[in-house]
Write an enzyme that holds these catalytic residues in place. Sequence first.
Site, short mmCIF file in Angstrom:
data_model
loop_
_atom_site.label_atom_id
_atom_site.label_comp_id
_atom_site.label_asym_id
_atom_site.label_seq_id
_atom_site.Cartn_x
_atom_site.Cartn_y
_atom_site.Cartn_z
N SER A 99 7.11 -11.38 1.06
CA SER A 99 8.38 -11.44 0.34
C SER A 99 9.20 -10.16 0.33
O SER A 99 10.39 -10.20 -0.01
CB SER A 99 8.11 -11.88 -1.10
OG SER A 99 7.14 -11.04 -1.68
N TYR B 57 -2.44 11.19 0.45
CA TYR B 57 -2.43 9.89 1.14
C TYR B 57 -3.67 9.72 2.03
O TYR B 57 -4.67 9.18 1.59
CB TYR B 57 -1.11 9.67 1.93
CG TYR B 57 -0.97 8.19 2.24
CD1 TYR B 57 -0.23 7.36 1.42
CD2 TYR B 57 -1.68 7.60 3.29
CE1 TYR B 57 -0.18 5.99 1.65
CE2 TYR B 57 -1.64 6.24 3.52
CZ TYR B 57 -0.88 5.44 2.70
OH TYR B 57 -0.86 4.08 2.93
P1 NAI Z 1 5.76 -4.16 -0.57
O1 NAI Z 1 5.47 -3.75 -1.98
O2 NAI Z 1 7.18 -4.17 -0.11
O3 NAI Z 1 5.18 -5.64 -0.29
C1 NAI Z 1 3.97 -6.09 -0.81
C2 NAI Z 1 3.85 -7.61 -0.63
O4 NAI Z 1 2.57 -8.00 -1.17
C3 NAI Z 1 4.89 -8.43 -1.40
O5 NAI Z 1 5.22 -9.58 -0.62
C4 NAI Z 1 4.13 -8.88 -2.65
O6 NAI Z 1 4.60 -10.10 -3.23
C5 NAI Z 1 2.76 -9.07 -2.06
N1 NAI Z 1 1.68 -9.04 -3.05
C6 NAI Z 1 1.27 -8.00 -3.83
N2 NAI Z 1 0.20 -8.37 -4.57
C7 NAI Z 1 -0.08 -9.65 -4.24
C8 NAI Z 1 -1.07 -10.58 -4.65
N3 NAI Z 1 -2.02 -10.28 -5.52
N4 NAI Z 1 -1.03 -11.83 -4.11
C9 NAI Z 1 -0.06 -12.19 -3.20
N5 NAI Z 1 0.87 -11.33 -2.76
C10 NAI Z 1 0.87 -10.09 -3.28
O7 NAI Z 1 4.86 -3.23 0.34
P2 NAI Z 1 4.98 -2.61 1.81
O8 NAI Z 1 5.39 -1.20 1.69
O9 NAI Z 1 5.72 -3.52 2.72
O10 NAI Z 1 3.45 -2.59 2.21
C11 NAI Z 1 2.81 -3.57 3.00
C12 NAI Z 1 1.69 -2.92 3.79
O11 NAI Z 1 2.27 -1.93 4.66
C13 NAI Z 1 0.69 -2.16 2.90
O12 NAI Z 1 -0.61 -2.32 3.45
C14 NAI Z 1 1.14 -0.71 3.04
O13 NAI Z 1 0.11 0.21 2.81
C15 NAI Z 1 1.58 -0.71 4.49
N6 NAI Z 1 2.46 0.42 4.88
C16 NAI Z 1 3.52 0.81 4.09
C17 NAI Z 1 4.28 1.90 4.46
C18 NAI Z 1 5.46 2.35 3.62
O14 NAI Z 1 5.93 3.47 3.81
N7 NAI Z 1 5.97 1.55 2.74
C19 NAI Z 1 4.02 2.66 5.70
C20 NAI Z 1 2.94 2.10 6.50
C21 NAI Z 1 2.18 1.05 6.07
#
Ligand code: NAI
Length: 396
Positions: free
Chosen positions: A49, A234
């Site tokens: 989402s 991190y």
């Molecule tokens: P975000 O916070 O934008 O998205 C998280 C998603 O997980 C959302 O769709 C949310 O609804 C869902 N979610 C959370 N808890 C949940 C649950 N219990 N059940 C079902 N859905 C759940 O996060 P983002 O930044 O897109 O992170 C996604 C992945 O990418 C993570 O593993 C993060 O570590 C990784 N990542 C993020 C970076 C960044 O700079 N933001 C860089 C590189 C990797």
Amino acid sequence: MIIEPRMRGFICTTSHPKGCEQNVKNQIEYIKSKGPIAGAKKVLVIGASTGFGLASRITSAFGSDAATIGVFFEKAPSEGKTASPGWYNSAAFENEAHKAGLYAKSINGDAFSNEIKRQTLDLIKADLGQIDLIIYSLASPVRMHPVTGVLHRSVLKPIGSTFTNKTVDFHSGKVSEISIEPCSGDDIENTVAVMGGEDWGMWIDALKAENLLAPGATTVAYSYIGPSLTEAVYRKGTIGRAKDHLEATAFAITNSLADIDGKAFVSVNKALVTQASSAIPVIPLYISLLYKIMKEEGIHEGCIEQIQRLYQERLYTGNEVPVDESGRIRIDDLEMRADVQEKVAKLWIEAVTENLSEMGDLEGYRKDFYNLFGFDVEGVDYKADANEVVNIESIA
Ligand code: NAI
């Protein structure tokens, strides 16, 4: 109602349906502008989402005409109370996908639970038969373990010693020194339980056990490495241990899928402003300096540009997927370029409150942050009445 941003600490407690819709439409337009991708046709996105997961769902649907099922955990709206942004994003995504004649259904609930896994498996069985790509993109601070019933809480702390460095409050622009105490007790185990690979493995095992994975199915989870500036908090901190576990899980999953020729990958992505990353101390200062340099060099990317490149230039080239010496896909290549990192490190030393708005891209950071919640999006009339009660078509 007229919806305005309302801040509480690092989060915004309101979100704008029209702004979220516009963000989704912009991402769709970007994907269409880049042309078709010969990718998977039946796709499950867990964490679909916001952030990288939403970008993955959009890239699959509008780049490869894929049928998508999205799983996420978002707050629905009620009269006078806005939904969380991922709700509005998903409503807009489904609308656009359905208009384009694409299958798109969503499941809202705790992806760590047996119930949501069951619901998802039943939906795949009923509607899609087998799937060929599973994106695992959860970012959560807690996980209720489905077997033990223990509620694990992840922490973002260094390991071994106190970490002291600069950080910025991106609302006020104030640069200050912050000290983060090292983790203690079960902090590492708990963080690994939440953000490591166990749940990813459980999803794949459950899908495989019910014959819901197509031959050659691929699964991808997202990780981060980053520079030495941030590594204490991190990559060498508690979250880094969870990412080590996630990355090791990719090999275990690939082994378990040998009979169907399936593969699991971890893709290392670029640092970006998302709800997850804005909560980590030190990272916002790093990102604001990084944005400045990458924009100057003309190599800045957001989630959608990153995932488009992941699909087109890594996963679906027709050749073997290129990986680093540890078996990981790298789309953080531009962030980690030596010249970019040298410039960021230099700015890091010089950055103080008085010069940050010029030296760093604080404006860009703030804009991205407000955009996450559907605010400050071009083309949206924030003075107009907006209906906060928006439904996601497939959710009853
Ligand atoms: P975000 O916070 O934008 O998205 C998280 C998603 O997980 C959302 O769709 C949310 O609804 C869902 N979610 C959370 N808890 C949940 C649950 N219990 N059940 C079902 N859905 C759940 O996060 P983002 O930044 O897109 O992170 C996604 C992945 O990418 C993570 O593993 C993060 O570590 C990784 N990542 C993020 C970076 C960044 O700079 N933001 C860089 C590189 C990797």
